[in-house]
Design an enzyme around this catalytic site. Structure first.
Site, PDB file in Angstrom:
ATOM      1  N   CYS A  70     -10.366  -4.654   0.357  1.00  0.00           N
ATOM      2  CA  CYS A  70      -9.237  -3.651   0.671  1.00  0.00           C
ATOM      3  C   CYS A  70      -9.413  -1.973   1.331  1.00  0.00           C
ATOM      4  O   CYS A  70     -10.426  -2.321   1.193  1.00  0.00           O
ATOM      5  CB  CYS A  70      -8.772  -3.711  -1.244  1.00  0.00           C
ATOM      6  SG  CYS A  70      -6.958  -2.726  -1.314  1.00  0.00           S
ATOM      7  N   ARG A  73      -8.660   1.561  -1.169  1.00  0.00           N
ATOM      8  CA  ARG A  73      -9.675   1.963  -2.183  1.00  0.00           C
ATOM      9  C   ARG A  73      -9.329   3.731  -2.884  1.00  0.00           C
ATOM     10  O   ARG A  73      -9.708   3.431  -3.709  1.00  0.00           O
ATOM     11  CB  ARG A  73     -11.040   1.624  -1.979  1.00  0.00           C
ATOM     12  CG  ARG A  73     -10.865   0.130  -2.660  1.00  0.00           C
ATOM     13  CD  ARG A  73     -12.280  -1.003  -2.609  1.00  0.00           C
ATOM     14  NE  ARG A  73     -12.600  -1.142  -0.934  1.00  0.00           N
ATOM     15  CZ  ARG A  73     -13.584  -1.147  -0.806  1.00  0.00           C
ATOM     16  NH1 ARG A  73     -14.794  -1.509  -1.155  1.00  0.00           N
ATOM     17  NH2 ARG A  73     -14.295  -1.666   0.877  1.00  0.00           N
ATOM     18  N   TRP A 241       0.255  -0.974  -2.192  1.00  0.00           N
ATOM     19  CA  TRP A 241       1.238  -0.842  -1.704  1.00  0.00           C
ATOM     20  C   TRP A 241       1.226  -1.712  -0.553  1.00  0.00           C
ATOM     21  O   TRP A 241      -0.126  -1.792  -0.009  1.00  0.00           O
ATOM     22  CB  TRP A 241       2.078   0.410  -1.493  1.00  0.00           C
ATOM     23  CG  TRP A 241       1.147   1.176  -1.149  1.00  0.00           C
ATOM     24  CD1 TRP A 241       0.990   2.126  -0.196  1.00  0.00           C
ATOM     25  CD2 TRP A 241       0.673   2.661  -2.081  1.00  0.00           C
ATOM     26  NE1 TRP A 241       0.000   3.032  -0.038  1.00  0.00           N
ATOM     27  CE2 TRP A 241       0.041   3.307  -1.161  1.00  0.00           C
ATOM     28  CE3 TRP A 241       0.691   2.496  -3.049  1.00  0.00           C
ATOM     29  CZ2 TRP A 241      -0.410   4.481  -1.963  1.00  0.00           C
ATOM     30  CZ3 TRP A 241       0.019   3.684  -4.142  1.00  0.00           C
ATOM     31  CH2 TRP A 241      -1.140   3.729  -3.134  1.00  0.00           C
ATOM     32  N   GLU A 246       0.421  -5.307   7.520  1.00  0.00           N
ATOM     33  CA  GLU A 246       0.670  -6.960   7.272  1.00  0.00           C
ATOM     34  C   GLU A 246       2.044  -7.276   6.681  1.00  0.00           C
ATOM     35  O   GLU A 246       1.795  -8.409   6.710  1.00  0.00           O
ATOM     36  CB  GLU A 246       0.676  -6.143   4.950  1.00  0.00           C
ATOM     37  CG  GLU A 246      -1.118  -5.523   4.967  1.00  0.00           C
ATOM     38  CD  GLU A 246      -0.927  -5.312   3.286  1.00  0.00           C
ATOM     39  OE1 GLU A 246      -1.690  -6.208   2.426  1.00  0.00           O
ATOM     40  OE2 GLU A 246      -0.351  -4.490   3.574  1.00  0.00           O
TER      41      GLU A 246
END
Length: 367
Positions: A70, A73, A241, A246
């Site tokens: 991720c 973070r 979010w 992506e």
């Protein structure tokens, strides 16, 4: 492994978690020792132990902070944790999931959220959800093509076997499929008013709207296992979010997903006969611009990959200041668009797995 060995392993994992968790929360050594002794007695008597609400909340936040894949973070400590370990009926579980969708969506002002259900007990799951994400589009095999999301084809077929019928459009929202221990799985349509979607348009290319592209607002991962101090939570859907790439560089662009680059290139009048024209690169950039522009116009939280990279650098500095080692999966941290423009591309990361954390797990037996 013998029961004694299992108990010892669980106690060790619990003890390590309690010390880290309580130290971060400013609790004394005496409080840590007292809590470890409580857990020791519980494991001796029952083979397991139960997290307090405080432990569950901070453990879930730590799991986000520790997740190597991720990039977002920096905001780990803002996670809203809903403790739903007391729910034992499919109706109550459904209500909690819909509440999560509504709360997290927040009319576009996305809130990072996790809802945690019953832990695994005696090696069995009390409740599981079949979905990969709480909101995702269906995929249908039609002759030599796929309508919708190709990654959803198998799950869509399973939903159809349960009796669900989609409209067979590229953007049919799949139902939630919930299975309680000892019961058959059940599907439930998500009320349309809870699913916020964004129509993808472009600030310069007017014909973009004619492509009929859209995407949903919130990525709520549902199929990962949360592990805190040796306790496994097989159903703990969570969300942050989206980062624009992506959607624009993967979901909509990948050849085995929506494969929209040829259509975008045609709209732009690009030469697609030669790779040397870099038509894919040009189309990819404009598709990502369209995603960023559309989410902004719709008032839906979304971060571009350059901003996300800067936020991750701030996270690295924050963790270093607290004496915590930075772990990361380089292949996942670098964005799929212009990765060399980010600092992550130019440095290595330790990919060791630290717990608490989120892990992939086997699909439910009937899935």
């Amino acid at each position: 492994m013998s029961k004694q060995a299992e108990d010892n392993t669980l106690l060790l994992e619990a003890e390590q978690f309690i010390h880290r968790c309580y130290e971060e929360l400013g609790m004394s050594k005496a409080q840590q020792t007292e809590r470890v002794e409580e857990i020791r007695r519980a494991i001796t008597e029952t083979g397991t132990y139960t997290h307090t609400s405080v432990e569950l909340e901070h453990g879930a936040k730590m799991a986000w902070r520790n997740n190597n894949r991720c990039i977002g973070r920096l905001f780990w400590d803002t996670l809203q944790v809903f403790d739903e370990r007391g729910l034992e009926t499919v109706e109550d579980v459904l209500e909690a999931l819909l509440r999560h969708i509504d709360y997290a969506t927040n009319n576009g002002k996305i809130r990072s959220t996790i809802t945690i259900f019953l832990p695994r007990q005696g090696g069995e799951d009390s409740v599981r959800i079949w979905n990969h994400q709480l909101i995702r589009y269906a995929g249908y095999e039609e002759a030599d093509q796929i309508i919708g999301d190709s990654t959803s084809v198998a799950f869509t077929k399973m939903c159809e076997k349960l009796g669900w019928k989609g409209k067979r459009t590229p953007y049919d929202v799949l139902p939630l499929v919930i299975q309680m221990k000892g019961e058959s799985p059940q599907f439930f349509e998500i009320p349309q008013e809870l699913v916020k979607e964004v129509a993808i348009t472009h600030p310069q290319f007017e014909g973009f709207s004619g492509l009929g592209i859209k995407w949903y607002a919130v990525p709520i991962i549902a199929n990962m296992r949360l592990e805190i101090g040796g306790i496994h939570y097989p159903m703990a859907p969570f969300n942050g979010w989206y980062m624009g790439t992506e959607i624009g560089a993967r979901n909509l662009a990948d050849e085995d997903r929506y494969n929209l680059l040829p259509k975008v290139a045609e709209l732009m009048g690009l030469d697609t006969k030669s790779n040397r024209s870099l038509w894919k690169d040009k189309a990819l950039v404009e598709l990502n611009i369209a995603v960023l522009n559309s989410y902004n116009n719709a008032g839906v939280t979304l971060v571009d990959h350059h901003t996300a990279a800067k936020q991750f650098k701030s996270f690295e500095k924050s963790e270093q200041s607290k004496g915590r080692e930075i772990t990361g999966n380089w292949a996942w941290l670098i964005p799929p668009l212009s990765p060399a423009t980010t600092h992550m591309f130019h440095r290595p990361y330790n990919n060791d797995i630290v717990t608490p954390n989120y892990f992939y797990q086997k699909d439910p037996d009937n899935c």
